[in-house]
Structure formats: structure tokens, C-alpha cells
Design a protein around this motif. Structure first.
Motif, PDB file in Angstrom:
ATOM      1  N   VAL A 175       0.859  -1.195   0.000  1.00 50.71           N
ATOM      2  CA  VAL A 175       0.000   0.000   0.000  1.00 50.71           C
ATOM      3  C   VAL A 175       0.889   1.237   0.000  1.00 50.71           C
ATOM      4  O   VAL A 175       1.534   1.557   0.987  1.00 50.71           O
ATOM      5  CB  VAL A 175      -0.920   0.024   1.237  1.00 50.71           C
TER       6      VAL A 175
ATOM      7  N   ILE B 295       1.160   5.382  -1.125  1.00 48.65           N
ATOM      8  CA  ILE B 295       0.249   6.532  -1.338  1.00 48.65           C
ATOM      9  C   ILE B 295       0.515   7.234  -2.669  1.00 48.65           C
ATOM     10  O   ILE B 295      -0.365   7.902  -3.212  1.00 48.65           O
ATOM     11  CB  ILE B 295       0.370   7.525  -0.164  1.00 48.65           C
TER      12      ILE B 295
ATOM     13  N   TYR C 131      21.383   7.145   6.325  1.00 51.77           N
ATOM     14  CA  TYR C 131      20.410   7.614   7.333  1.00 51.77           C
ATOM     15  C   TYR C 131      21.296   8.115   8.467  1.00 51.77           C
ATOM     16  O   TYR C 131      21.653   7.377   9.381  1.00 51.77           O
ATOM     17  CB  TYR C 131      19.482   6.493   7.769  1.00 51.77           C
TER      18      TYR C 131
HETATM   19  N1  SAM Z   1      13.659   3.608   3.276  1.00 51.68           N
HETATM   20  C1  SAM Z   1      13.024   4.902   3.399  1.00 51.68           C
HETATM   21  C2  SAM Z   1      13.230   5.470   4.772  1.00 51.68           C
HETATM   22  O1  SAM Z   1      13.630   4.729   5.649  1.00 51.68           O
HETATM   23  O2  SAM Z   1      12.980   6.658   4.918  1.00 51.68           O
HETATM   24  C3  SAM Z   1      11.579   4.810   2.999  1.00 51.68           C
HETATM   25  C4  SAM Z   1      11.478   4.471   1.562  1.00 51.68           C
HETATM   26  S1  SAM Z   1       9.982   4.549   0.721  1.00 51.68           S
HETATM   27  C5  SAM Z   1      10.475   5.598  -0.564  1.00 51.68           C
HETATM   28  C6  SAM Z   1       8.866   5.543   1.690  1.00 51.68           C
HETATM   29  C7  SAM Z   1       7.516   5.539   1.005  1.00 51.68           C
HETATM   30  O3  SAM Z   1       6.460   5.822   1.929  1.00 51.68           O
HETATM   31  C8  SAM Z   1       7.377   6.575  -0.121  1.00 51.68           C
HETATM   32  O4  SAM Z   1       7.224   5.896  -1.354  1.00 51.68           O
HETATM   33  C9  SAM Z   1       6.128   7.378   0.258  1.00 51.68           C
HETATM   34  O5  SAM Z   1       5.372   7.773  -0.869  1.00 51.68           O
HETATM   35  C10 SAM Z   1       5.395   6.385   1.135  1.00 51.68           C
HETATM   36  N2  SAM Z   1       4.397   6.957   2.039  1.00 51.68           N
HETATM   37  C11 SAM Z   1       4.498   8.082   2.792  1.00 51.68           C
HETATM   38  N3  SAM Z   1       3.367   8.272   3.514  1.00 51.68           N
HETATM   39  C12 SAM Z   1       2.527   7.234   3.206  1.00 51.68           C
HETATM   40  C13 SAM Z   1       1.222   6.858   3.632  1.00 51.68           C
HETATM   41  N4  SAM Z   1       0.547   7.606   4.525  1.00 51.68           N
HETATM   42  N5  SAM Z   1       0.670   5.724   3.125  1.00 51.68           N
HETATM   43  C14 SAM Z   1       1.361   4.955   2.230  1.00 51.68           C
HETATM   44  N6  SAM Z   1       2.613   5.252   1.781  1.00 51.68           N
HETATM   45  C15 SAM Z   1       3.184   6.392   2.269  1.00 51.68           C
END
Ligand code: SAM
Length: 281
Positions: free
Chosen positions: A104, A106, A223
Motif C-alpha cells: 500500500v 500513497i 540515514y
Molecule cells: N527507506 C526509506 C526510509 O527509511 O525513509 C523509505 C522508503 S519509501 C520511498 C517511503 C515511502 O512511503 C514513499 O514511497 C512514500 O510515498 C510512502 N508513504 C508516505 N506516507 C505514506 C502513507 N501515509 N501511506 C502509504 N505510503 C506512504
């Protein structure tokens, strides 16, 4: 030479030289940039915060995927919340015993652009027959879905923008309602030195919902600030007691080769520094 300067912390941070911008756009939900850096390869950032890089993503994805699955021992159904780059999906699907993964996310554009500009992350995972991609807010999904899962992985951004919803009691209680008997939730919970308040808040919100909650850790270079905490929450405290011999047997039987995860690292990851133990008491 253009630079990317991370804005996670107001008075401290990291920068990356940008050899080439591969994609940059404000999506419906966040600012997305993917660029090339000589040290880390292709890098993706959302709203000014580093999300993943080609050269160090294996640490984070292996530790957030394999620790819960090897601890659980009979994972069939997995939910990934977030994870738009596809690295988490790739690692989860390496477990042949996993029969179904719902992801899931967004922001469809994150998936689309990462498929195109970060192909080494997903490596075709989005096209695996076991996968169901849902474009939705993860907190809405876990509070409305009728589906249930053995492992839930919250691979979210930091609690800024759309990611904020994934650090709320409403999200955690939604995860609890979607977890099967003996299931476990794990989440990305920030770096303990600079984001200790997020660890404390998560502990406070998990405590009323789960009988066994804690954190485990790994250090991921991009990070910044030392170890990253991964939240662990389950109502089956035996999962965290899985013996090293059982972990080794499961790891060997899986046929999975890794670059960071080992059964010994799995067990050691739950040993937390004293300042973190004190903070979550
Ligand atoms: N590895 C990364 C970190 O530790 O920060 C996270 C990687 S991944 C790119 C994070 C994902 O969370 C993004 O694709 C973002 O669009 C998604 N995201 C943020 N808020 C969200 C929500 N409320 N529901 C679903 N996905 C969400």
C-alpha cells in the motif's frame, strides 16, 4: 556542481554532489528527486530527505524484511506500507514460502519513477504474480481492509508530510487488527541519536496495543546519525525468543544469500544502547 543538501535536521546534515538529475517533480503528495552521486550511485529523496541509495539500500531492506520473516517462521501473507522504491518488495519476495504480498503506497509516481530510474531496487518485483499493489494512504488501508497478514512492514518516510500518519496510534491499532495470530509489525522508526523523540513516541503508542514491543537496530550510512531503530510489535513474545539454531536453520533452508543480514546479526540487533533503553522505559 549542483549539490543536494538534506533538510531532515535544521542545524546538521549531509550533502551529496549531483552528477546528473534523472527525475525531479512535485507529485500530488511530495517533492521527488532521483539523481546520480559518485559515492552512492542513484539516490532518491522525498521532501528533502534521503530515502534510499543504490549502494547502501541492502542494509535497510534486508534488516526490515528478513528479521520479522525468519523470526515468524511460517510467513505466508505480508503487507508492506510505503516502500515505493520496491527494494522491500524485492527482499520479501525472495522468501519462497511467502504466498502473497500487498503493498500500500500513497504515491503512484514514486513507484513509476523508481521502476524507471531505480530498476536495481525492485528488479521486477512489482510484476511478481504474488503481488497486489494498492495506491492508498496506509492508515486508511489498515483500518478498513478485511485482509490479514503474518508480517506487516511499514517502510515509510519520516513523520513529515504524508508519512506522519504512519506514526499514529490509529495506524498501529489498524495494523493490530490486520495481524493474524502470531503476527508481527515492524517499522522504520528513525535514527536514535537525532530522532530519539520518535522512538519514545512510538513506544508510548505501541504499549497499549501490543504485549511485546521493542526496537532493533542497524546502521545505514545515508540515514545519518548512527543506528536506525526498527520498531517491533507483536502479541506473540515467543517470536523474539527464536533461538539462534532455529534462525540458522530457517536462513539455510530459505536459500537466500545476503550482504548484511545473518542470524547472529538478527539476534544482536535487538541489543539496544543504554540511552535508548532508558528512553523507552
Ligand atoms: N527507506 C526509506 C526510509 O527509511 O525513509 C523509505 C522508503 S519509501 C520511498 C517511503 C515511502 O512511503 C514513499 O514511497 C512514500 O510515498 C510512502 N508513504 C508516505 N506516507 C505514506 C502513507 N501515509 N501511506 C502509504 N505510503 C506512504
Amino acid at each position: 556542481m549542483r549539490e543536494f543538501r538534506e533538510t531532515l535536521y535544521p542545524h546538521w546534515g549531509q550533502f551529496f554532489s549531483i552528477d546528473e538529475v534523472l527525475f525531479e517533480q512535485k507529485t500530488d503528495h511530495q517533492h521527488l528527486i532521483i539523481f546520480h552521486n559518485k559515492e552512492f550511485g542513484r539516490v532518491m529523496a522525498l521532501d528533502g530527505i534521503i530515502q534510499t541509495t543504490e549502494h547502501d539500500e541492502f542494509i535497510y531492506h534486508e534488516m526490515l524484511a528478513h528479521v520479522p520473516i525468519f523470526a515468524h517462521g511460517s510467513t505466508r501473507r505480508v503487507l508492506i506500507v510505503g516502500g515505493g522504491d520496491g527494494g522491500m518488495l524485492r527482499e520479501v519476495l525472495r522468501h519462497n514460502v511467502v504466498e502473497h504480498v500487498t503493498q500500500v503506497e500513497i504515491d503512484q509516481q514514486v513507484i513509476d519513477m523508481c521502476k524507471r530510474y531505480l530498476p536495481n531496487h525492485s528488479q521486477g518485483a512489482f510484476d511478481d504474480g504474488r503481488v497486489n499493489i494498492v495506491i492508498d494512504d496506509g492508515v486508511e488501508y489498515v483500518n478498513n481492509s478485511d485482509d490479514t497478514f503474518d508480517v506487516i512492514i511499514s517502510d515509510s518516510t519520516d513523520p513529515i508530510g504524508p508519512g506522519e500518519a504512519l506514526y499514529t496510534s490509529r495506524f498501529y491499532s489498524g495494523c493490530r487488527r490486520c495481524l493474524r495470530e502470531g503476527g508481527v509489525l515492524v517499522t522504520q522508526n528513525g535514527c536514535t541519536f537525532g530522532q530519539l523523540h520518535e522512538v519514545i513516541t512510538t513506544a508510548e503508542r505501541l504499549q497499549p496495543l501490543f504485549t511485546d514491543y521493542t526496537f532493533y537496530a542497524a546502521a545505514i550510512p545515508t540515514y545519518i546519525g548512527g543506528i536506525m531503530a526498527f520498531a517491533w510489535a507483536t502479541n506473540d513474545s515467543s517470536l523474539r525468543q527464536t533461538s539462534i539454531d532455529v534462525l540458522k536453520e530457517r536462513f539455510l533452508n530459505s536459500g537466500i544469500t545476503t550482504r548484511y543480514y545473518t542470524p547472529d546479526v538478527h539476534q544482536a540487533a535487538f541489543a539496544l544502547p543504554q540511552y535508548v533503553i532508558e528512553a523507552i522505559k
